[in-house]
Design a protein around this motif. Structure first.
Motif, short mmCIF file in Angstrom:
data_model
loop_
_atom_site.label_atom_id
_atom_site.label_comp_id
_atom_site.label_asym_id
_atom_site.label_seq_id
_atom_site.Cartn_x
_atom_site.Cartn_y
_atom_site.Cartn_z
N ASP A 21 0.84 -1.21 0.00
CA ASP A 21 0.00 0.00 0.00
C ASP A 21 0.87 1.25 0.00
N GLN A 22 2.06 1.17 0.57
CA GLN A 22 2.98 2.29 0.53
C GLN A 22 3.66 2.38 -0.83
N ILE A 23 3.94 1.22 -1.42
CA ILE A 23 4.60 1.19 -2.73
C ILE A 23 3.68 1.75 -3.81
N ILE A 24 2.42 1.33 -3.82
CA ILE A 24 1.43 1.89 -4.76
C ILE A 24 0.07 1.90 -4.05
N PRO A 25 -0.35 3.05 -3.56
CA PRO A 25 -1.62 3.14 -2.85
C PRO A 25 -2.81 2.68 -3.69
N ALA A 26 -3.81 2.13 -3.01
CA ALA A 26 -4.96 1.51 -3.68
C ALA A 26 -5.69 2.45 -4.64
N TYR B 273 0.56 2.92 -17.67
CA TYR B 273 1.73 2.31 -17.04
C TYR B 273 2.61 3.41 -16.43
N ARG B 274 2.77 4.49 -17.14
CA ARG B 274 3.58 5.61 -16.65
C ARG B 274 3.03 6.16 -15.33
N MET B 275 1.72 6.09 -15.16
CA MET B 275 1.11 6.61 -13.93
C MET B 275 1.53 5.79 -12.71
N PHE B 276 1.80 4.49 -12.92
CA PHE B 276 2.30 3.69 -11.81
C PHE B 276 3.65 4.23 -11.35
N GLY B 277 4.49 4.64 -12.29
CA GLY B 277 5.77 5.24 -11.93
C GLY B 277 5.59 6.56 -11.20
N LYS B 278 4.62 7.34 -11.64
CA LYS B 278 4.36 8.64 -11.02
C LYS B 278 3.97 8.50 -9.55
N ALA C 19 4.48 5.73 -7.60
CA ALA C 19 5.28 4.76 -6.85
C ALA C 19 5.82 5.40 -5.57
N LEU C 20 5.71 4.69 -4.49
CA LEU C 20 6.17 5.08 -3.16
C LEU C 20 5.48 6.33 -2.61
N SER C 21 4.36 6.71 -3.20
CA SER C 21 3.65 7.90 -2.71
C SER C 21 2.96 7.65 -1.38
N GLY C 22 2.85 6.39 -0.96
CA GLY C 22 2.24 6.09 0.33
C GLY C 22 3.22 5.91 1.46
N VAL C 23 4.51 6.12 1.20
CA VAL C 23 5.53 5.94 2.25
C VAL C 23 5.51 7.16 3.17
N PRO C 24 5.31 6.92 4.48
CA PRO C 24 5.31 8.06 5.41
C PRO C 24 6.70 8.68 5.52
N ASP C 25 6.74 9.95 5.86
CA ASP C 25 8.01 10.67 5.96
C ASP C 25 9.02 9.99 6.86
N ASP C 26 8.58 9.36 7.93
CA ASP C 26 9.53 8.76 8.87
C ASP C 26 10.15 7.46 8.35
N LEU D 242 7.27 0.13 -9.18
CA LEU D 242 8.69 0.44 -9.00
C LEU D 242 9.43 0.40 -10.33
N ALA D 243 9.13 -0.61 -11.15
CA ALA D 243 9.77 -0.71 -12.46
C ALA D 243 9.39 0.48 -13.34
N ALA D 244 8.13 0.88 -13.30
CA ALA D 244 7.68 2.03 -14.10
C ALA D 244 8.40 3.31 -13.67
N ALA D 245 8.79 3.37 -12.40
CA ALA D 245 9.50 4.53 -11.87
C ALA D 245 11.00 4.47 -12.16
N GLY D 246 11.46 3.38 -12.78
CA GLY D 246 12.87 3.27 -13.14
C GLY D 246 13.72 2.45 -12.19
N ILE D 247 13.10 1.77 -11.24
CA ILE D 247 13.86 0.93 -10.31
C ILE D 247 14.28 -0.35 -11.03
N LYS D 248 15.57 -0.66 -10.94
CA LYS D 248 16.13 -1.87 -11.57
C LYS D 248 16.31 -2.99 -10.55
N ALA D 249 16.55 -2.62 -9.28
CA ALA D 249 16.80 -3.63 -8.24
C ALA D 249 16.39 -3.09 -6.89
N VAL D 250 16.00 -4.02 -6.02
CA VAL D 250 15.76 -3.72 -4.62
C VAL D 250 16.68 -4.64 -3.83
#
Length: 189
Positions: free
Chosen positions: A19-24, A37-42, A44-51, A96-104
């Protein structure tokens, strides 16, 4: 699969869930349509809290100002324990892939996130026994050598051993489960 992956690090903490990686609310997009597909990149990680940003100085945006807003300036995520936990959302590695992430690179993964990453050929999920979230900073330049099984922080000069990819290596190398099945003659197209 690339044997060498290089790029800037984005550091996260433990228990980063799907849910943090891609909110519902962004699951209405269809990843098989290029513009959507591009919107998934936009988002991505928008649900991660600041902390969870991994830096004591505060939250560093995954999409820094001045970019195109769809692909991040970061290409390698450094995670802690239980990366990709939560729902069995196959859209998480897609985002994550749409945002350009190659590896975690994480200490360990939620099983479904790990298999979705491998089976879809979206990104390389790599495990390490080192607590890298305490040793790597967001923005550090990293180099992963999958053949040698190492991660080098080009910013600091530190190098860590990574766990072998094991039985999923041929699937990742083929680009996902369906290309792998086709390659070994299990599936004909």
């Amino acid at each position: 699969m690339q044997n060498q992956i290089e790029g800037r690090a984005y550091v996260l903490g433990d228990n980063i869930d799907t849910d943090q990686i891609i909110p519902a609310q962004y699951l209405t997009y269809n990843p098989s349509i290029p513009e959507e597909y591009r919107m998934f990149g936009k988002y991505a990680l928008s649900g991660v809290p600041d902390d969870q940003a991994g830096l004591p100085k505060g939250h560093v945006p995954f999409h820094p100002p001045g970019g195109d807003g769809f692909v991040s300036a970061y290409s390698i995520i450094i995670g802690g324990k239980n990366f990709g936990c939560g729902s069995s959302r196959e859209h998480a590695p897609i985002a994550l892939a749409a945002a350009g992430i190659k590896a975690v690179v994480a200490e360990f993964y939620a099983r479904i996130f790990y298999r979705n990453s491998v089976n879809g050929g979206y990104l390389v999920p790599i495990e390490t026994q080192a607590r890298l979230v305490d040793q790597v900073c967001t923005g550090d330049e990293l180099a992963i050598d999958l053949t040698a099984g190492t991660l080098t922080n080009k910013t600091t000069g530190d190098t860590w051993q990574l766990l072998p990819l094991g039985e999923v290596a041929p699937i990742i190398e083929a680009g996902g489960l369906f290309p792998y099945a086709e390659k070994v003659g299990m599936l004909k197209r």
